[in-house]
Design a protein around this motif. Structure first.
Motif, PDB file in Angstrom:
ATOM      1  N   GLU A 277       6.779  93.512  44.616  1.00  0.00           N
ATOM      2  CA  GLU A 277       7.884  93.017  43.800  1.00  0.00           C
ATOM      3  C   GLU A 277       8.479  94.109  42.920  1.00  0.00           C
ATOM      4  O   GLU A 277       9.708  94.230  42.808  1.00  0.00           O
ATOM      5  CB  GLU A 277       7.388  91.855  42.932  1.00  0.00           C
ATOM      6  CG  GLU A 277       8.506  91.199  42.127  1.00  0.00           C
ATOM      7  CD  GLU A 277       8.018  89.989  41.333  1.00  0.00           C
ATOM      8  OE1 GLU A 277       8.792  89.502  40.489  1.00  0.00           O
ATOM      9  OE2 GLU A 277       6.868  89.552  41.553  1.00  0.00           O
ATOM     10  N   THR A 278       7.628  94.921  42.302  1.00  0.00           N
ATOM     11  CA  THR A 278       8.117  95.991  41.424  1.00  0.00           C
ATOM     12  C   THR A 278       8.886  97.040  42.222  1.00  0.00           C
ATOM     13  O   THR A 278       9.966  97.492  41.821  1.00  0.00           O
ATOM     14  CB  THR A 278       6.940  96.655  40.697  1.00  0.00           C
ATOM     15  OG1 THR A 278       6.253  95.670  39.919  1.00  0.00           O
ATOM     16  CG2 THR A 278       7.438  97.774  39.773  1.00  0.00           C
ATOM     17  N   GLU A 279       8.325  97.423  43.354  1.00  0.00           N
ATOM     18  CA  GLU A 279       8.982  98.425  44.197  1.00  0.00           C
ATOM     19  C   GLU A 279      10.308  97.898  44.733  1.00  0.00           C
ATOM     20  O   GLU A 279      11.295  98.643  44.821  1.00  0.00           O
ATOM     21  CB  GLU A 279       8.056  98.811  45.347  1.00  0.00           C
ATOM     22  CG  GLU A 279       6.805  99.546  44.905  1.00  0.00           C
ATOM     23  CD  GLU A 279       5.738  99.610  45.990  1.00  0.00           C
ATOM     24  OE1 GLU A 279       4.838 100.473  45.887  1.00  0.00           O
ATOM     25  OE2 GLU A 279       5.798  98.803  46.938  1.00  0.00           O
ATOM     26  N   ARG A 280      10.325  96.628  45.093  1.00  0.00           N
ATOM     27  CA  ARG A 280      11.554  96.042  45.617  1.00  0.00           C
ATOM     28  C   ARG A 280      12.661  96.087  44.572  1.00  0.00           C
ATOM     29  O   ARG A 280      13.832  96.323  44.911  1.00  0.00           O
ATOM     30  CB  ARG A 280      11.301  94.609  46.069  1.00  0.00           C
ATOM     31  CG  ARG A 280      12.512  93.946  46.721  1.00  0.00           C
ATOM     32  CD  ARG A 280      12.179  92.539  47.154  1.00  0.00           C
ATOM     33  NE  ARG A 280      11.312  92.541  48.319  1.00  0.00           N
ATOM     34  CZ  ARG A 280      11.750  92.587  49.568  1.00  0.00           C
ATOM     35  NH1 ARG A 280      13.051  92.643  49.806  1.00  0.00           N
ATOM     36  NH2 ARG A 280      10.912  92.596  50.578  1.00  0.00           N
ATOM     37  N   LYS A 281      12.333  95.907  43.311  1.00  0.00           N
ATOM     38  CA  LYS A 281      13.345  95.968  42.251  1.00  0.00           C
ATOM     39  C   LYS A 281      13.952  97.365  42.166  1.00  0.00           C
ATOM     40  O   LYS A 281      15.156  97.523  41.961  1.00  0.00           O
ATOM     41  CB  LYS A 281      12.734  95.562  40.908  1.00  0.00           C
ATOM     42  CG  LYS A 281      12.464  94.074  40.776  1.00  0.00           C
ATOM     43  CD  LYS A 281      11.866  93.737  39.421  1.00  0.00           C
ATOM     44  CE  LYS A 281      11.614  92.240  39.290  1.00  0.00           C
ATOM     45  NZ  LYS A 281      10.990  91.888  37.987  1.00  0.00           N
ATOM     46  N   VAL A 282      13.097  98.375  42.308  1.00  0.00           N
ATOM     47  CA  VAL A 282      13.608  99.752  42.312  1.00  0.00           C
ATOM     48  C   VAL A 282      14.572  99.949  43.475  1.00  0.00           C
ATOM     49  O   VAL A 282      15.675 100.499  43.324  1.00  0.00           O
ATOM     50  CB  VAL A 282      12.444 100.765  42.420  1.00  0.00           C
ATOM     51  CG1 VAL A 282      12.983 102.194  42.575  1.00  0.00           C
ATOM     52  CG2 VAL A 282      11.544 100.667  41.198  1.00  0.00           C
ATOM     53  N   GLU A 284      16.219  97.642  45.325  1.00  0.00           N
ATOM     54  CA  GLU A 284      17.428  96.826  45.264  1.00  0.00           C
ATOM     55  C   GLU A 284      18.381  97.322  44.189  1.00  0.00           C
ATOM     56  O   GLU A 284      19.596  97.170  44.316  1.00  0.00           O
ATOM     57  CB  GLU A 284      17.043  95.363  45.029  1.00  0.00           C
ATOM     58  CG  GLU A 284      16.367  94.748  46.265  1.00  0.00           C
ATOM     59  CD  GLU A 284      15.885  93.334  46.035  1.00  0.00           C
ATOM     60  OE1 GLU A 284      15.839  92.909  44.850  1.00  0.00           O
ATOM     61  OE2 GLU A 284      15.550  92.653  47.026  1.00  0.00           O
ATOM     62  N   GLY A 285      17.842  97.966  43.154  1.00  0.00           N
ATOM     63  CA  GLY A 285      18.711  98.543  42.131  1.00  0.00           C
ATOM     64  C   GLY A 285      19.440  99.779  42.606  1.00  0.00           C
ATOM     65  O   GLY A 285      20.523 100.105  42.112  1.00  0.00           O
ATOM     66  N   THR A 296      15.729 108.886  41.163  1.00  0.00           N
ATOM     67  CA  THR A 296      15.485 107.580  41.791  1.00  0.00           C
ATOM     68  C   THR A 296      15.192 107.751  43.280  1.00  0.00           C
ATOM     69  O   THR A 296      14.300 107.092  43.825  1.00  0.00           O
ATOM     70  CB  THR A 296      16.700 106.659  41.594  1.00  0.00           C
ATOM     71  OG1 THR A 296      16.944 106.489  40.193  1.00  0.00           O
ATOM     72  CG2 THR A 296      16.454 105.293  42.220  1.00  0.00           C
TER      73      THR A 296
END
Length: 355
Positions: A277-282, A284-285, A296
């Motif tokens: 979940e944390t990696e996905r936020k990075v 998707e951002g 990034t």
């Protein structure tokens, strides 16, 4: 791939001469408007991008496809090579508009060249870039129909070329639809690859080379498709690997264009499917952010390596490359050995190149 390098060297000189012939002061082959500077500038930018090179893989495929059936000089191969490379130029110009790409082949993209020339008229810059791409596309058909080929053969080759161009556009459209899927599956990615690139970069050169040499395509078209399909997937997976993990100096452009454009490539689809979940936020951002910074991107590379995406992609690219090579190996005994060996060795090269 020494043979491919030889084809590239000879072709580059021939390609430059072709552009010279279009606008020769003694009577160029292309009738340009007698007034205005925009038409000649468009042709100049098409020429600049075309002659900045690339691997010229399509050129090698054309010549080696003809060499499968004959060792004689084959009329029409130069025109066919110019044709597919102009179609490639058309695709690159339009891709760079779609992806908002500043650089291509170590220089400015055609779109950004126009943006620099018309900083206060962005709509004009966009329109001129689109039209420059269209010019390359029409020239790519014209060169086949205005050469010295027998009319029936010229028409057959032009039909193959036009079909490749049309399917490439449908592939580009599907490419845009793909990015509406959060994490597209392998079948969709393979279909995008086939239509957007394989049909014109591999299959069309194979067909054109054989047609120019006088071969009948019908008995072999299924296996040509199978070879092209496997090679195309291997090549595209490796391209996606390079875009995330490649060396900028070797690539001639900045890596990370798939992230910045939001393209769900093989690499990013695999990463989205594996991320927590944390990696996905990075991810998707960053996806679709043209201003995504290098820090990034480095973080995304680290996440990808943590999940073994770099190794997974290499394994998959190698698997499809072996499939293509195995298909080519079945051509021994039917076609000329030296050319068959080229097609056997090409897939391994395509997944080890650095650009």
């Amino acid at each position: 791939m020494r043979r491919a390098a030889g084809h590239q060297h000879r072709f580059d000189a021939r390609f430059a001469a072709y552009f010279d012939s279009l606008t020769d002061a003694a009577g160029g082959a292309l009738e340009m408007p007698p007034h205005g500077r925009f038409p000649s500038r468009a042709l100049e930018l098409v020429r600049e991008l075309s002659l900045r090179g690339g691997k010229r893989l399509r050129v090698a495929l054309l010549h080696e496809a003809a060499a499968l059936v004959t060792d004689e000089v084959v009329p029409g191969l130069d025109e066919a090579a110019i044709s597919v490379e102009l179609l490639q130029t058309h695709g690159l110009i339009h891709d760079d508009i779609i992806d908002d790409t500043p650089r291509r082949r170590g220089g400015p993209s055609t779109y950004y060249a126009y943006r620099d020339e018309f900083p206060d008229r962005p709509a004009t810059a966009l329109a001129l870039a689109v039209l420059a791409g269209d010019l390359a596309a029409f020239l790519s058909v014209r060169v086949l129909l205005t050469g010295d080929l027998p009319p029936a053969r010229a028409l057959a080759m032009a039909a193959v070329h036009a079909d490749a161009g049309a399917t490439t556009v449908t592939g580009q459209i599907l490419d845009l639809e793909r990015d509406f899927h959060p994490a597209p599956d392998a079948e969709l990615l393979h279909t995008v690859t086939e239509y957007k690139s394989t049909r014109y970069s591999v299959l069309a050169p194979l067909r054109l080379g054989l047609l120019a040499a006088g071969a009948d395509l019908a008995p072999y078209d299924g296996e040509l498709r199978a070879y092209a399909g496997a090679l195309g997937i291997a090549n595209q997976i490796h391209d996606d690997w390079l875009d995330l993990f490649g060396d900028p100096a070797a690539l001639g452009k900045t890596p990370g264009s798939d992230v910045r454009s939001g393209r769900r490539s093989y690499a990013l689809a695999a990463l989205l499917a594996s991320a927590d979940e944390t990696e996905r936020k990075v991810l998707e951002g960053a996806l679709g952010d043209p201003d995504c910074d290098d820090d990034t991107l480095r973080r995304i590379r680290r996440i990808a390596r943590t999940h073994g995406i770099d190794r997974t992609l290499r394994t998959e690219a190698d698997r499809y490359a072996r499939r293509a090579a195995d298909r080519a190996a079945t051509w021994h005994g039917r076609w000329r050995t030296q050319a068959v060996e080229f097609f056997e060795h090409l897939p391994a090269w395509s997944v080890t190149r650095d650009r």
